[in-house]
Write an enzyme that holds these catalytic residues in place. Structure first.
Site, PDB file in Angstrom:
ATOM      1  CB  SER A 125      19.394   3.221  10.289  1.00  0.00           C
ATOM      2  OG  SER A 125      19.703   3.800   9.052  1.00  0.00           O
ATOM      3  CE1 TYR A 150      16.865  -1.010   7.485  1.00  0.00           C
ATOM      4  CE2 TYR A 150      17.631   1.143   6.778  1.00  0.00           C
ATOM      5  CZ  TYR A 150      17.777   0.023   7.570  1.00  0.00           C
ATOM      6  OH  TYR A 150      18.834  -0.065   8.446  1.00  0.00           O
ATOM      7  CE  LYS A 154      16.911  -0.757  11.224  1.00  0.00           C
ATOM      8  NZ  LYS A 154      17.210  -1.875  12.116  1.00  0.00           N
TER       9      LYS A 154
HETATM   10  P1  NAD Z   1      22.905  -8.287   7.777  1.00  0.00           P
HETATM   11  O1  NAD Z   1      21.817  -8.572   6.825  1.00  0.00           O
HETATM   12  O2  NAD Z   1      24.286  -8.679   7.392  1.00  0.00           O
HETATM   13  O3  NAD Z   1      22.604  -8.935   9.197  1.00  0.00           O
HETATM   14  C1  NAD Z   1      21.300  -9.082   9.696  1.00  0.00           C
HETATM   15  C2  NAD Z   1      21.165 -10.522  10.144  1.00  0.00           C
HETATM   16  O4  NAD Z   1      19.867 -10.709  10.697  1.00  0.00           O
HETATM   17  C3  NAD Z   1      21.324 -11.522   8.999  1.00  0.00           C
HETATM   18  O5  NAD Z   1      22.283 -12.495   9.357  1.00  0.00           O
HETATM   19  C4  NAD Z   1      19.929 -12.139   8.844  1.00  0.00           C
HETATM   20  O6  NAD Z   1      19.998 -13.484   8.439  1.00  0.00           O
HETATM   21  C5  NAD Z   1      19.341 -11.950  10.223  1.00  0.00           C
HETATM   22  N1  NAD Z   1      17.883 -11.807  10.261  1.00  0.00           N
HETATM   23  C6  NAD Z   1      17.118 -10.950   9.554  1.00  0.00           C
HETATM   24  N2  NAD Z   1      15.837 -11.113   9.878  1.00  0.00           N
HETATM   25  C7  NAD Z   1      15.791 -12.090  10.823  1.00  0.00           C
HETATM   26  C8  NAD Z   1      14.736 -12.709  11.553  1.00  0.00           C
HETATM   27  N3  NAD Z   1      13.459 -12.372  11.356  1.00  0.00           N
HETATM   28  N4  NAD Z   1      15.061 -13.686  12.456  1.00  0.00           N
HETATM   29  C9  NAD Z   1      16.338 -14.042  12.658  1.00  0.00           C
HETATM   30  N5  NAD Z   1      17.370 -13.500  11.982  1.00  0.00           N
HETATM   31  C10 NAD Z   1      17.092 -12.534  11.084  1.00  0.00           C
HETATM   32  O7  NAD Z   1      22.821  -6.725   8.113  1.00  0.00           O
HETATM   33  P2  NAD Z   1      23.838  -5.800   8.905  1.00  0.00           P
HETATM   34  O8  NAD Z   1      24.457  -4.872   7.921  1.00  0.00           O
HETATM   35  O9  NAD Z   1      24.691  -6.592   9.793  1.00  0.00           O
HETATM   36  O10 NAD Z   1      22.801  -4.947   9.735  1.00  0.00           O
HETATM   37  C11 NAD Z   1      22.487  -5.258  11.081  1.00  0.00           C
HETATM   38  C12 NAD Z   1      21.504  -4.240  11.616  1.00  0.00           C
HETATM   39  O11 NAD Z   1      22.047  -2.934  11.484  1.00  0.00           O
HETATM   40  C13 NAD Z   1      20.156  -4.208  10.901  1.00  0.00           C
HETATM   41  O12 NAD Z   1      19.165  -3.963  11.874  1.00  0.00           O
HETATM   42  C14 NAD Z   1      20.277  -3.024   9.974  1.00  0.00           C
HETATM   43  O13 NAD Z   1      19.039  -2.456   9.675  1.00  0.00           O
HETATM   44  C15 NAD Z   1      21.118  -2.087  10.815  1.00  0.00           C
HETATM   45  N6  NAD Z   1      21.857  -1.104  10.026  1.00  0.00           N
HETATM   46  C16 NAD Z   1      22.705  -1.547   9.045  1.00  0.00           C
HETATM   47  C17 NAD Z   1      23.406  -0.623   8.287  1.00  0.00           C
HETATM   48  C18 NAD Z   1      24.306  -1.058   7.154  1.00  0.00           C
HETATM   49  O14 NAD Z   1      24.625  -0.237   6.291  1.00  0.00           O
HETATM   50  N7  NAD Z   1      24.765  -2.307   7.114  1.00  0.00           N
HETATM   51  C19 NAD Z   1      23.278   0.745   8.573  1.00  0.00           C
HETATM   52  C20 NAD Z   1      22.395   1.161   9.579  1.00  0.00           C
HETATM   53  C21 NAD Z   1      21.691   0.200  10.308  1.00  0.00           C
HETATM   54  N1  UFG Z   2      25.177   3.078  -4.478  1.00  0.00           N
HETATM   55  C1  UFG Z   2      25.518   3.062  -5.815  1.00  0.00           C
HETATM   56  N2  UFG Z   2      25.566   1.862  -6.434  1.00  0.00           N
HETATM   57  C2  UFG Z   2      25.294   0.666  -5.802  1.00  0.00           C
HETATM   58  C3  UFG Z   2      24.942   0.704  -4.434  1.00  0.00           C
HETATM   59  C4  UFG Z   2      24.884   1.938  -3.806  1.00  0.00           C
HETATM   60  O1  UFG Z   2      25.762   4.101  -6.416  1.00  0.00           O
HETATM   61  O2  UFG Z   2      25.339  -0.390  -6.447  1.00  0.00           O
HETATM   62  C5  UFG Z   2      25.137   4.371  -3.770  1.00  0.00           C
HETATM   63  C6  UFG Z   2      23.782   4.677  -3.181  1.00  0.00           C
HETATM   64  O3  UFG Z   2      22.954   5.299  -4.149  1.00  0.00           O
HETATM   65  C7  UFG Z   2      24.158   5.568  -2.003  1.00  0.00           C
HETATM   66  C8  UFG Z   2      25.537   5.039  -1.568  1.00  0.00           C
HETATM   67  O4  UFG Z   2      26.036   4.300  -2.683  1.00  0.00           O
HETATM   68  O5  UFG Z   2      24.323   6.874  -2.445  1.00  0.00           O
HETATM   69  C9  UFG Z   2      25.445   4.104  -0.370  1.00  0.00           C
HETATM   70  O6  UFG Z   2      24.477   3.100  -0.675  1.00  0.00           O
HETATM   71  P1  UFG Z   2      24.309   1.790   0.222  1.00  0.00           P
HETATM   72  O7  UFG Z   2      23.250   0.959  -0.428  1.00  0.00           O
HETATM   73  O8  UFG Z   2      25.626   1.153   0.464  1.00  0.00           O
HETATM   74  O9  UFG Z   2      23.842   2.385   1.606  1.00  0.00           O
HETATM   75  P2  UFG Z   2      22.554   3.238   1.971  1.00  0.00           P
HETATM   76  O10 UFG Z   2      23.049   4.585   2.398  1.00  0.00           O
HETATM   77  O11 UFG Z   2      21.507   3.202   0.932  1.00  0.00           O
HETATM   78  O12 UFG Z   2      21.990   2.398   3.193  1.00  0.00           O
HETATM   79  C10 UFG Z   2      22.864   1.788   4.139  1.00  0.00           C
HETATM   80  C11 UFG Z   2      22.222   0.528   4.714  1.00  0.00           C
HETATM   81  C12 UFG Z   2      21.039   0.889   5.551  1.00  0.00           C
HETATM   82  C13 UFG Z   2      21.411   1.959   6.528  1.00  0.00           C
HETATM   83  C14 UFG Z   2      22.032   3.147   5.837  1.00  0.00           C
HETATM   84  C15 UFG Z   2      22.509   4.181   6.796  1.00  0.00           C
HETATM   85  O13 UFG Z   2      21.866  -0.372   3.674  1.00  0.00           O
HETATM   86  O14 UFG Z   2      20.622  -0.254   6.261  1.00  0.00           O
HETATM   87  O15 UFG Z   2      23.166   2.719   5.105  1.00  0.00           O
HETATM   88  O16 UFG Z   2      23.002   5.260   6.058  1.00  0.00           O
HETATM   89  F1  UFG Z   2      20.376   2.348   7.257  1.00  0.00           F
END
Ligand code: NAD
Ligand code: UFG
Length: 339
Positions: A125, A150, A154
């Site tokens: 991330s 979090y 990572k």
């Molecule tokens: P998500 O929560 O939709 O998917 C993660 C999945 O993993 C879920 O289905 C959950 O049930 C499963 N899971 C969690 N812990 C588990 C465990 N211990 N055993 C088995 N299953 C488990 O999240 P996502 O947005 O698809 O994110 C996927 C990956 O990408 C994560 O590692 C997250 O940290 C990373 N990531 C996400 C974002 C984002 O903004 N969505 C950004 C950067 C990195």
């Molecule tokens: N935000 C709001 N209101 C909300 C939710 C979010 O204003 O209800 C704002 C946050 O403050 C931030 C932006 O929208 O400025 C994006 O927030 P998100 O929660 O959608 O995303 P983050 O940047 O906090 O984090 C996400 C994922 C992480 C990942 C990261 C990478 O949740 O797993 O993006 O940038 F690592």
């Protein structure tokens, strides 16, 4: 070839399973459904015409993970998505984050070592950068102090991988995602967190459809043009496609280093208010929102230098912000129609 996708019923995982299957890979999913629904497996099958294998267990359970690898043979590579991902939630529950995100990774690495599996794509991330001094941020930019547990998981995961790769002759590609949003064009899969969404875009679409009263915009006093925080939003299907490129690269022996790292973003930063404006434009409605205090753990602004991924992987994000928001909105409307 069979790819294990952990977290494969989750948001990014499900879109990646579709892309892998469409490129001819067989997929086995492991997910404990802590943040997703079993029905996603049916939706994937509806899109691709092929049902992925699915195992429901918790990857922090060492014995169950070991047994899984003994049963499930012939895995050519692993994409490890399974983790908790909410920055704000991790501030209140740090131990839950360290246990889930680190134990699951260690159990996967153990399974690889015990079963001779050498290819791993890891979901990292842009939170590993903390608040970078210089933007856009490059893969070689310094890893600064994490702003949240979090983000720290990572950072620690990347460190664990670095040493495990060296010691056990593994190949790993860590993909540092910026902010994935949007949904599959079929509107059969998309972002569907359990409970109240932590992420911005599902909160926006759930507010617009009437499931939530009002979006809270966290902070309007950041040092940005409109005072709200800036992120690099990327369409989830563009992101999913990069995983197939990474898997192909490892399996065809094209990696240049045992441990490679790529930024996956668009290279463009948008503020929270710009995201709302884009949503209002594509949906044709007004969003109910209010400005509240900053959310602890949030950085001010971050966007990617994507040139390394563009050149080295031959991959580029194609969709713009309006396309991302429209697909997210179509997905939310499709969900409402099913109820
Ligand atoms: P998500 O929560 O939709 O998917 C993660 C999945 O993993 C879920 O289905 C959950 O049930 C499963 N899971 C969690 N812990 C588990 C465990 N211990 N055993 C088995 N299953 C488990 O999240 P996502 O947005 O698809 O994110 C996927 C990956 O990408 C994560 O590692 C997250 O940290 C990373 N990531 C996400 C974002 C984002 O903004 N969505 C950004 C950067 C990195
Ligand atoms: N935000 C709001 N209101 C909300 C939710 C979010 O204003 O209800 C704002 C946050 O403050 C931030 C932006 O929208 O400025 C994006 O927030 P998100 O929660 O959608 O995303 P983050 O940047 O906090 O984090 C996400 C994922 C992480 C990942 C990261 C990478 O949740 O797993 O993006 O940038 F690592």
């Amino acid at each position: 070839m069979k790819i294990l996708v952990t977290g494969g019923t989750g948001y990014i995982g499900s879109h990646t399973v579709v892309e892998l299957q469409q490129q001819g890979y067989d997929v086995v999913i492991v997910d404990n459904l802590s943040n997703s629904h079993a029905g996603v497996v049916d939706r994937i099958a509806e899109i691709t015409g092929k049902r992925p294998e699915f195992y429901n267990f918790d990857l922090i359970d060492r014995e169950k993970t070991k047994t899984f690898f003994e049963i499930c043979k012939d895995i050519s590579g692993i994409i490890h998505f399974a983790a908790y991902k909410a920055v704000g939630e991790s501030m209140n529950n740090p131990l839950m984050y360290y246990r889930n995100n680190l134990d699951s990774l260690i159990n996967i690495l153990q399974g690889m070592q015990d079963n001779g599996i050498s290819n791993l794509v890891f979901s990292s991330s842009c939170t590993v950068y903390g608040q970078p001094d210089e933007l856009p941020v490059r893969e070689t930019s310094p890893i600064k102090e994490a702003w949240s547990p979090y983000g720290n998981t990572k950072q620690m995961s990347e460190q664990i991988l670095k040493f495990a790769v060296e010691a056990h002759s593994l190949k790993t590609i860590a993909l540092r995602y910026f902010n994935p949003i949007g949904a599959h064009e079929s509107a059969l899969i998309g972002e569907l967190p359990l409970g109240i969404p932590n992420n911005l875009v599902p909160f926006i679409t759930q507010t617009a459809i009437g499931l939530r009263k009002s979006l809270s915009v966290f902070g309007s006093d950041y040092n940005t043009p409109d005072g709200t925080a800036i992120r690099d939003y990327i369409h989830v299907v563009d992101l999913a496609k990069a995983h197939v490129v990474a898997v192909d690269r490892m399996i065809s022996g094209k990696t240049k280093l045992p441990f490679e790292i790529f930024n996956l973003g668009t290279g463009n930063g948008f503020s929270v208010l710009e995201v709302i404006q884009s949503f209002e434009k594509v949906s044709g409605g007004k969003l109910n929102y209010q400005i509240v205090d900053r959310r602890p753990g949030d950085v001010e602004k971050v966007w990617a230098d994507t040139s390394f991924a563009n050149e080295e992987l031959g991959w580029k994000a194609l969709k713009n912000l309006d396309e991302m928001m429209l697909s997210a909105w179509n997905w939310e409307k499709a969900l409402a129609n099913k109820k």
